[in-house]
Design a protein around this motif. Structure first.
Motif, PDB file in Angstrom:
ATOM      1  N   VAL A  46       0.818  -1.215   0.000  1.00  0.00           N
ATOM      2  CA  VAL A  46       0.000   0.000   0.000  1.00  0.00           C
ATOM      3  C   VAL A  46       0.850   1.263   0.000  1.00  0.00           C
ATOM      4  O   VAL A  46       0.341   2.356  -0.226  1.00  0.00           O
ATOM      5  CB  VAL A  46      -1.000   0.023   1.179  1.00  0.00           C
ATOM      6  N   GLY A  47       2.157   1.113   0.263  1.00  0.00           N
ATOM      7  CA  GLY A  47       3.060   2.248   0.245  1.00  0.00           C
ATOM      8  C   GLY A  47       4.487   1.776   0.120  1.00  0.00           C
ATOM      9  O   GLY A  47       4.846   0.737   0.680  1.00  0.00           O
ATOM     10  N   ALA A  48       5.303   2.526  -0.631  1.00  0.00           N
ATOM     11  CA  ALA A  48       6.701   2.147  -0.813  1.00  0.00           C
ATOM     12  C   ALA A  48       7.532   3.351  -1.207  1.00  0.00           C
ATOM     13  O   ALA A  48       7.016   4.289  -1.829  1.00  0.00           O
ATOM     14  CB  ALA A  48       6.825   1.064  -1.883  1.00  0.00           C
ATOM     15  N   ILE A  49       8.811   3.318  -0.831  1.00  0.00           N
ATOM     16  CA  ILE A  49       9.788   4.290  -1.293  1.00  0.00           C
ATOM     17  C   ILE A  49      10.963   3.511  -1.877  1.00  0.00           C
ATOM     18  O   ILE A  49      11.205   2.363  -1.508  1.00  0.00           O
ATOM     19  CB  ILE A  49      10.271   5.249  -0.186  1.00  0.00           C
ATOM     20  N   LEU A  90       8.634   6.897   4.206  1.00  0.00           N
ATOM     21  CA  LEU A  90       7.528   5.960   4.357  1.00  0.00           C
ATOM     22  C   LEU A  90       6.967   6.170   5.752  1.00  0.00           C
ATOM     23  O   LEU A  90       7.615   5.852   6.749  1.00  0.00           O
ATOM     24  CB  LEU A  90       7.989   4.516   4.164  1.00  0.00           C
ATOM     25  N   LEU A  91       5.780   6.747   5.836  1.00  0.00           N
ATOM     26  CA  LEU A  91       5.152   7.123   7.099  1.00  0.00           C
ATOM     27  C   LEU A  91       4.196   6.032   7.562  1.00  0.00           C
ATOM     28  O   LEU A  91       3.285   5.651   6.824  1.00  0.00           O
ATOM     29  CB  LEU A  91       4.403   8.452   6.924  1.00  0.00           C
ATOM     30  N   ILE A  92       4.414   5.550   8.789  1.00  0.00           N
ATOM     31  CA  ILE A  92       3.622   4.471   9.366  1.00  0.00           C
ATOM     32  C   ILE A  92       3.034   4.946  10.688  1.00  0.00           C
ATOM     33  O   ILE A  92       3.772   5.396  11.568  1.00  0.00           O
ATOM     34  CB  ILE A  92       4.501   3.223   9.633  1.00  0.00           C
ATOM     35  N   SER A  93       1.724   4.840  10.846  1.00  0.00           N
ATOM     36  CA  SER A  93       1.107   5.173  12.132  1.00  0.00           C
ATOM     37  C   SER A  93       1.424   4.053  13.112  1.00  0.00           C
ATOM     38  O   SER A  93       1.338   2.871  12.767  1.00  0.00           O
ATOM     39  CB  SER A  93      -0.399   5.351  11.985  1.00  0.00           C
ATOM     40  N   GLN A  94       1.822   4.428  14.336  1.00  0.00           N
ATOM     41  CA  GLN A  94       2.191   3.411  15.319  1.00  0.00           C
ATOM     42  C   GLN A  94       1.820   3.888  16.715  1.00  0.00           C
ATOM     43  O   GLN A  94       2.624   4.479  17.418  1.00  0.00           O
ATOM     44  CB  GLN A  94       3.679   3.070  15.233  1.00  0.00           C
ATOM     45  N   ALA A 123       5.220   8.227   1.094  1.00  0.00           N
ATOM     46  CA  ALA A 123       4.299   7.099   1.015  1.00  0.00           C
ATOM     47  C   ALA A 123       3.790   6.814   2.425  1.00  0.00           C
ATOM     48  O   ALA A 123       4.461   7.130   3.408  1.00  0.00           O
ATOM     49  CB  ALA A 123       4.998   5.875   0.439  1.00  0.00           C
ATOM     50  N   THR A 124       2.617   6.225   2.510  1.00  0.00           N
ATOM     51  CA  THR A 124       2.040   5.939   3.817  1.00  0.00           C
ATOM     52  C   THR A 124       1.539   4.506   3.880  1.00  0.00           C
ATOM     53  O   THR A 124       1.291   3.862   2.865  1.00  0.00           O
ATOM     54  CB  THR A 124       0.853   6.871   4.124  1.00  0.00           C
ATOM     55  N   GLY A 125       1.391   4.073   5.110  1.00  0.00           N
ATOM     56  CA  GLY A 125       0.691   2.832   5.366  1.00  0.00           C
ATOM     57  C   GLY A 125      -0.799   3.138   5.383  1.00  0.00           C
ATOM     58  O   GLY A 125      -1.244   4.144   4.830  1.00  0.00           O
ATOM     59  N   ARG A 126      -1.560   2.298   6.041  1.00  0.00           N
ATOM     60  CA  ARG A 126      -2.999   2.511   6.168  1.00  0.00           C
ATOM     61  C   ARG A 126      -3.304   2.692   7.651  1.00  0.00           C
ATOM     62  O   ARG A 126      -3.112   1.774   8.447  1.00  0.00           O
ATOM     63  CB  ARG A 126      -3.758   1.328   5.578  1.00  0.00           C
ATOM     64  N   PHE A 127      -3.777   3.873   8.004  1.00  0.00           N
ATOM     65  CA  PHE A 127      -4.020   4.203   9.399  1.00  0.00           C
ATOM     66  C   PHE A 127      -4.946   3.164  10.037  1.00  0.00           C
ATOM     67  O   PHE A 127      -5.998   2.834   9.500  1.00  0.00           O
ATOM     68  CB  PHE A 127      -4.642   5.602   9.529  1.00  0.00           C
ATOM     69  N   GLY A 128      -4.535   2.642  11.188  1.00  0.00           N
ATOM     70  CA  GLY A 128      -5.348   1.717  11.961  1.00  0.00           C
ATOM     71  C   GLY A 128      -5.302   0.268  11.497  1.00  0.00           C
ATOM     72  O   GLY A 128      -5.882  -0.605  12.143  1.00  0.00           O
ATOM     73  N   ALA A 129      -4.623  -0.007  10.405  1.00  0.00           N
ATOM     74  CA  ALA A 129      -4.570  -1.370   9.869  1.00  0.00           C
ATOM     75  C   ALA A 129      -3.425  -2.154  10.504  1.00  0.00           C
ATOM     76  O   ALA A 129      -2.450  -1.581  10.992  1.00  0.00           O
ATOM     77  CB  ALA A 129      -4.388  -1.340   8.354  1.00  0.00           C
ATOM     78  N   LEU A 130      -3.532  -3.470  10.453  1.00  0.00           N
ATOM     79  CA  LEU A 130      -2.433  -4.350  10.808  1.00  0.00           C
ATOM     80  C   LEU A 130      -1.510  -4.386   9.596  1.00  0.00           C
ATOM     81  O   LEU A 130      -1.927  -4.782   8.507  1.00  0.00           O
ATOM     82  CB  LEU A 130      -2.955  -5.750  11.135  1.00  0.00           C
TER      83      LEU A 130
END
Length: 148
Positions: free
Chosen positions: A21-24, A76-80, A124-131
């Motif tokens: 869903v996201g990559a650099i 690559l931004l990941i919510s954590q 690029a981002t991940g998906r907020f709240g997803a595993l």
């Protein structure tokens, strides 16, 4: 707000349910973002600017003297939310410091937008709240903690 920066030199990607869903590509940063209760747009703006300008890449003399902007790298931004964990007591972390999803989600999106506004080449981002499954090789290893 808590940010963990991990330097990469050969790209990074994040998958949700087996789908990227996201990559650099190439040099850049994996940015793990924990939003705390009470955080505002002000913290998102300040930490996004620090992230873009933080000098963690080597110059020609081998010193960490170049920023993400200087090297033209991606983020690559990941919510954590687990960065908000308090493990000082007991055997299970407390997440009371974490902002609720309704507040954290918009600040995560604003942080990503600010990185772009500051001139980061690829965000690029991940998906907020997803595993999520995050794949990268930490170059150095080099890991940095920023708090606002």
């Amino acid at each position: 707000m808590i940010v963990v920066l991990q330097r990469v030199h050969s790209g990074a990607r994040v998958r949700v349910d087996g789908e990227v869903v996201g990559a650099i590509e190439g040099a850049g940063l994996v940015v793990l973002l924990g939003v705390l209760a009470g955080d505002t747009e002000r913290e998102a703006l300040a930490l996004a600017e620090r992230t873009a300008r933080y000098r963690v890449f080597q110059d020609d003399e081998g010193r960490m003297n170049r920023s993400l902007l200087d090297v033209g790298g991606g983020a690559l931004l990941i919510s954590q939310f687990t960065l908000a964990a308090d493990g000082r007591k007991g055997r299970r972390p407390s997440f009371d410091r974490a902002a609720p999803p309704a507040e954290a989600g918009p600040l995560y999106e604003r942080f990503a937008a600010h990185l772009t506004e500051f001139g980061v080449a690829s965000v690029a981002t991940g998906r907020f709240g997803a595993l999520m499954e995050v794949e990268f090789v930490n170059h150095g290893p080099a890991t940095f903690l920023l708090e606002q």
